[in-house]
Write a protein that holds these residues in place. Structure first.
Motif, PDB file in Angstrom:
ATOM      1  N   LYS A  44      48.175  31.547  37.077  1.00 15.28           N
ATOM      2  CA  LYS A  44      46.724  31.635  37.161  1.00 15.28           C
ATOM      3  C   LYS A  44      46.395  32.477  38.389  1.00 15.28           C
ATOM      4  CE  LYS A  44      42.316  30.845  36.801  1.00 15.28           C
ATOM      5  NZ  LYS A  44      41.539  31.552  35.774  1.00 15.28           N
ATOM      6  N   THR A  45      45.344  33.257  38.322  1.00 11.92           N
ATOM      7  CA  THR A  45      44.959  34.055  39.483  1.00 11.92           C
ATOM      8  C   THR A  45      44.705  33.134  40.679  1.00 11.92           C
ATOM      9  OG1 THR A  45      43.971  35.745  38.079  1.00 11.92           O
ATOM     10  CG2 THR A  45      43.300  35.724  40.392  1.00 11.92           C
ATOM     11  N   ALA A  46      45.426  33.401  41.761  1.00  9.57           N
ATOM     12  CA  ALA A  46      45.328  32.581  42.965  1.00  9.57           C
ATOM     13  C   ALA A  46      44.364  33.199  43.964  1.00  9.57           C
ATOM     14  CB  ALA A  46      46.710  32.452  43.604  1.00  9.57           C
ATOM     15  N   THR A  47      43.649  32.336  44.667  1.00 11.08           N
ATOM     16  CA  THR A  47      42.871  32.754  45.832  1.00 11.08           C
ATOM     17  C   THR A  47      43.544  32.133  47.072  1.00 11.08           C
ATOM     18  OG1 THR A  47      41.386  30.901  45.320  1.00 11.08           O
ATOM     19  CG2 THR A  47      40.667  33.103  44.657  1.00 11.08           C
ATOM     20  N   LEU A  48      43.084  32.485  48.253  1.00  9.36           N
ATOM     21  CA  LEU A  48      43.745  31.966  49.461  1.00  9.36           C
ATOM     22  C   LEU A  48      43.729  30.441  49.489  1.00  9.36           C
ATOM     23  CD1 LEU A  48      42.324  34.583  51.968  1.00  9.36           C
ATOM     24  CD2 LEU A  48      44.773  34.103  51.643  1.00  9.36           C
ATOM     25  N   GLU A  49      42.590  29.873  49.093  1.00 10.24           N
ATOM     26  CA  GLU A  49      42.478  28.414  49.068  1.00 10.24           C
ATOM     27  C   GLU A  49      42.199  27.945  47.661  1.00 10.24           C
ATOM     28  OE1 GLU A  49      39.877  27.167  52.185  1.00 10.24           O
ATOM     29  OE2 GLU A  49      41.303  28.012  53.633  1.00 10.24           O
ATOM     30  N   ALA A  50      42.515  26.678  47.378  1.00  9.95           N
ATOM     31  CA  ALA A  50      42.293  26.110  46.042  1.00  9.95           C
ATOM     32  C   ALA A  50      40.805  26.137  45.694  1.00  9.95           C
ATOM     33  CB  ALA A  50      42.821  24.681  46.014  1.00  9.95           C
ATOM     34  N   ARG A  51      40.510  26.272  44.415  1.00  5.19           N
ATOM     35  CA  ARG A  51      39.121  26.246  43.923  1.00  5.19           C
ATOM     36  C   ARG A  51      39.028  25.336  42.701  1.00  5.19           C
ATOM     37  NH1 ARG A  51      35.500  30.424  44.366  1.00  5.19           N
ATOM     38  NH2 ARG A  51      35.068  30.201  42.149  1.00  5.19           N
ATOM     39  N   GLU A  52      37.904  24.645  42.595  1.00  5.00           N
ATOM     40  CA  GLU A  52      37.703  23.766  41.432  1.00  5.00           C
ATOM     41  C   GLU A  52      37.235  24.524  40.211  1.00  5.00           C
ATOM     42  OE1 GLU A  52      35.429  20.274  41.732  1.00  5.00           O
ATOM     43  OE2 GLU A  52      36.790  19.366  43.187  1.00  5.00           O
ATOM     44  N   GLY A  53      36.529  25.618  40.423  1.00  3.23           N
ATOM     45  CA  GLY A  53      35.995  26.382  39.297  1.00  3.23           C
ATOM     46  C   GLY A  53      34.630  25.879  38.860  1.00  3.23           C
ATOM     47  N   ASN A  54      34.156  26.388  37.722  1.00  3.71           N
ATOM     48  CA  ASN A  54      32.807  26.089  37.234  1.00  3.71           C
ATOM     49  C   ASN A  54      32.757  24.730  36.534  1.00  3.71           C
ATOM     50  OD1 ASN A  54      31.938  28.564  38.197  1.00  3.71           O
ATOM     51  ND2 ASN A  54      32.203  29.617  36.241  1.00  3.71           N
ATOM     52  N   PRO A  55      31.538  24.195  36.333  1.00  2.02           N
ATOM     53  CA  PRO A  55      31.397  22.905  35.640  1.00  2.02           C
ATOM     54  C   PRO A  55      31.909  22.945  34.196  1.00  2.02           C
ATOM     55  CG  PRO A  55      29.280  23.649  36.546  1.00  2.02           C
ATOM     56  CD  PRO A  55      30.252  24.746  36.776  1.00  2.02           C
ATOM     57  N   ASP A  93      67.892  35.563  38.277  1.00  2.00           N
ATOM     58  CA  ASP A  93      67.838  36.862  37.588  1.00  2.00           C
ATOM     59  C   ASP A  93      66.534  37.097  36.832  1.00  2.00           C
ATOM     60  OD1 ASP A  93      70.344  37.402  38.508  1.00  2.00           O
ATOM     61  OD2 ASP A  93      71.340  36.590  36.720  1.00  2.00           O
ATOM     62  N   LYS A  94      65.652  36.104  36.828  1.00  2.00           N
ATOM     63  CA  LYS A  94      64.402  36.239  36.064  1.00  2.00           C
ATOM     64  C   LYS A  94      63.300  36.747  36.986  1.00  2.00           C
ATOM     65  CE  LYS A  94      61.691  33.534  32.745  1.00  2.00           C
ATOM     66  NZ  LYS A  94      61.634  32.277  31.966  1.00  2.00           N
ATOM     67  N   THR A  95      62.449  37.614  36.447  1.00  2.61           N
ATOM     68  CA  THR A  95      61.332  38.140  37.243  1.00  2.61           C
ATOM     69  C   THR A  95      60.034  37.486  36.793  1.00  2.61           C
ATOM     70  OG1 THR A  95      62.391  40.278  37.564  1.00  2.61           O
ATOM     71  CG2 THR A  95      60.006  40.216  37.800  1.00  2.61           C
ATOM     72  N   TYR A  96      59.255  37.003  37.755  1.00  5.39           N
ATOM     73  CA  TYR A  96      57.986  36.343  37.467  1.00  5.39           C
ATOM     74  C   TYR A  96      56.823  37.176  38.009  1.00  5.39           C
ATOM     75  CZ  TYR A  96      61.051  32.334  36.674  1.00  5.39           C
ATOM     76  OH  TYR A  96      62.046  31.502  36.211  1.00  5.39           O
ATOM     77  N   PHE A  97      55.624  36.854  37.519  1.00  8.45           N
ATOM     78  CA  PHE A  97      54.410  37.540  37.969  1.00  8.45           C
ATOM     79  C   PHE A  97      53.503  36.563  38.724  1.00  8.45           C
ATOM     80  CE2 PHE A  97      54.109  41.587  35.430  1.00  8.45           C
ATOM     81  CZ  PHE A  97      55.228  41.424  34.631  1.00  8.45           C
ATOM     82  N   LEU A  98      52.957  37.032  39.819  1.00 11.08           N
ATOM     83  CA  LEU A  98      51.964  36.275  40.588  1.00 11.08           C
ATOM     84  C   LEU A  98      50.639  37.028  40.508  1.00 11.08           C
ATOM     85  CD1 LEU A  98      50.971  34.284  42.855  1.00 11.08           C
ATOM     86  CD2 LEU A  98      51.911  35.936  44.515  1.00 11.08           C
ATOM     87  N   SER A  99      49.583  36.349  40.026  1.00  9.03           N
ATOM     88  CA  SER A  99      48.259  36.981  39.965  1.00  9.03           C
ATOM     89  C   SER A  99      47.417  36.519  41.149  1.00  9.03           C
ATOM     90  CB  SER A  99      47.566  36.600  38.647  1.00  9.03           C
ATOM     91  OG  SER A  99      46.233  37.074  38.637  1.00  9.03           O
ATOM     92  N   VAL A 100      46.713  37.458  41.776  1.00  8.21           N
ATOM     93  CA  VAL A 100      45.864  37.113  42.926  1.00  8.21           C
ATOM     94  C   VAL A 100      44.545  37.880  42.867  1.00  8.21           C
ATOM     95  CG1 VAL A 100      47.804  36.635  44.498  1.00  8.21           C
ATOM     96  CG2 VAL A 100      46.832  38.935  44.422  1.00  8.21           C
ATOM     97  N   GLU A 125      50.122  40.896  40.518  1.00  9.04           N
ATOM     98  CA  GLU A 125      49.007  41.465  39.750  1.00  9.04           C
ATOM     99  C   GLU A 125      47.707  41.201  40.498  1.00  9.04           C
ATOM    100  OE1 GLU A 125      49.050  41.448  35.390  1.00  9.04           O
ATOM    101  OE2 GLU A 125      47.228  40.255  35.465  1.00  9.04           O
ATOM    102  N   LEU A 126      47.041  42.271  40.887  1.00  5.06           N
ATOM    103  CA  LEU A 126      45.733  42.131  41.529  1.00  5.06           C
ATOM    104  C   LEU A 126      44.671  42.124  40.436  1.00  5.06           C
ATOM    105  CD1 LEU A 126      43.830  42.050  43.960  1.00  5.06           C
ATOM    106  CD2 LEU A 126      44.016  44.562  44.092  1.00  5.06           C
ATOM    107  N   ASN A 127      43.991  40.973  40.299  1.00  5.50           N
ATOM    108  CA  ASN A 127      42.985  40.823  39.244  1.00  5.50           C
ATOM    109  C   ASN A 127      41.677  41.464  39.705  1.00  5.50           C
ATOM    110  OD1 ASN A 127      41.213  40.004  37.288  1.00  5.50           O
ATOM    111  ND2 ASN A 127      41.792  37.837  37.349  1.00  5.50           N
ATOM    112  N   LEU A 128      41.345  42.601  39.103  1.00  4.22           N
ATOM    113  CA  LEU A 128      40.118  43.331  39.469  1.00  4.22           C
ATOM    114  C   LEU A 128      39.035  43.105  38.424  1.00  4.22           C
ATOM    115  CD1 LEU A 128      41.669  46.783  40.563  1.00  4.22           C
ATOM    116  CD2 LEU A 128      40.815  44.955  42.055  1.00  4.22           C
ATOM    117  N   SER A 129      39.122  42.019  37.663  1.00  9.01           N
ATOM    118  CA  SER A 129      38.251  41.928  36.492  1.00  9.01           C
ATOM    119  C   SER A 129      37.808  40.528  36.109  1.00  9.01           C
ATOM    120  CB  SER A 129      38.960  42.577  35.300  1.00  9.01           C
ATOM    121  OG  SER A 129      40.300  42.117  35.202  1.00  9.01           O
TER     122      SER A 129
END
Ligand code: RRO
Length: 310
Positions: A44-55, A93-100, A125-129
């Motif tokens: 999941k796209t990560a931010t510096l600190e945890a977020r609860e998100g929308n209602p 040997d496995k490659t993973y993706f981190l989204s931020v 992955e820098l999420n610009l969207s």
């Protein structure tokens, strides 16, 4: 049962992965993806600190897809860096993706500085969207800002970086964005994020609570837009910049078409949300059946080789 692929020097046992946002916020969900037939996962796209998100309710499916206004709920960067370190230790040997991403430009630099300083060795992955944070526009619709961000990021960031793009709908926008992206040593672009700010109505009422029902649309109904974006960027980007195709993948033929349009990896969102991790085995089986019927041995036999009529 797998169709291998690669992005630069990173090899993947299978070309399928989750779309960021689906089944990837917590370590248990990432573990299920890790054990599935997918070749890798993205967080999941990560931010510096945890977020609860929308209602809630903030995600719903409908006949032809899904709508979400999740609002970037996530456990915060340190959680994902620790989880990824654990997965990496178990499967070196496995490659993973981190989204931020982040909500303020300065914090985008800060989060990428932290990733740069970490032990993470996979693709970033820098999420610009993200279309769903109230009062924050999708960054990549602002070309000047996108260019400025990439310029500064690449002044210090040395790990393999990709960007997640929103859908574009006009050739001049494909041209302008590709010109910007081509100026930087990007590992890949991921097309597309959800189609922002759609509206799904049931019984005279919106189906999600945030933003009076407006949310990002995914699933079957966005496949044609996703394929167009994958192919438009395949036509325009330097060949060193790989493409991950995401959007509207419901069966093996959809995976095949994403690759035909130029994708090296294919992301699955709504179908994963609806069916669970088992979808990766069936999608792979269906893709393999199509490849066998056509006599293709590997994805390089047909990747990007879409046929035109002239
Ligand atoms: O969390 C979300 O609301 C969200 C994000 Br960050 C994104 O990139 N795309 C999307 O459809 N939802």
């Amino acid at each position: 049962m797998a169709v291998p692929s690669q992005i630069h020097h990173f090899h993947f046992s299978n070309c399928l992965m989750n779309a960021s946002g689906v089944s990837c916020e917590r370590k248990e969900e990432l573990a299920a993806l890790d054990d599935s037939a997918a070749g890798t996962f993205i967080t999941k796209t990560a931010t510096l600190e945890a977020r609860e998100g929308n209602p809630q309710p903030r995600v719903e499916t409908f006949a032809l897809g899904s709508i979400n206004s999740s609002g970037l709920p996530n456990q915060g960067l340190p959680y994902y860096l620790q989880a990824l370190a654990d997965f990496q230790a178990a499967k070196p040997d496995k490659t993973y993706f981190l989204s931020v991403t982040e909500l303020e430009e300065e914090k985008i630099y800060k989060i990428l500085e932290e990733v740069e300083a970490s032990d993470f060795k996979g693709l970033v992955e820098l999420n610009l969207s993200c279309p769903n944070v109230i009062g924050k526009p999708q960054i990549a619709y602002d070309f000047e800002t996108t260019d400025r961000i990439l310029k500064r990021v690449f002044s210090f960031f040395t790990k393999s970086l990709g960007v997640k793009l929103p859908p574009f709908f006009d050739p001049s926008h494909f041209d302008q964005m590709a010109d910007i992206l081509n100026a930087y040593p990007l590992a890949y672009v991921n097309c597309i994020n959800s189609v922002g700010n759609g509206l799904v109505i049931h019984d005279e009422q919106v189906v999600i609570k945030p933003k009076q029902g407006f949310g990002g649309i995914g699933g079957e109904t966005i496949k044609e837009t996703a394929l167009a974006n994958v192919h438009a960027f395949y036509q325009r980007l330097r060949p060193e910049i790989a493409i991950i195709g995401t959007g509207g993948v419901c069966d093996g033929r959809d995976v095949f078409e994403h690759i035909l349009c130029g994708a090296s990896m294919v992301g699955v969102g709504t179908t994963l949300y609806e069916e669970g991790e088992g979808c990766f085995a069936s999608l792979t089986e269906e893709l393999e059946a199509i490849m066998k019927e056509k006599g293709y041995q590997s994805i390089e036999d047909f990747r990007g080789k879409l046929k035109y009529m002239d």
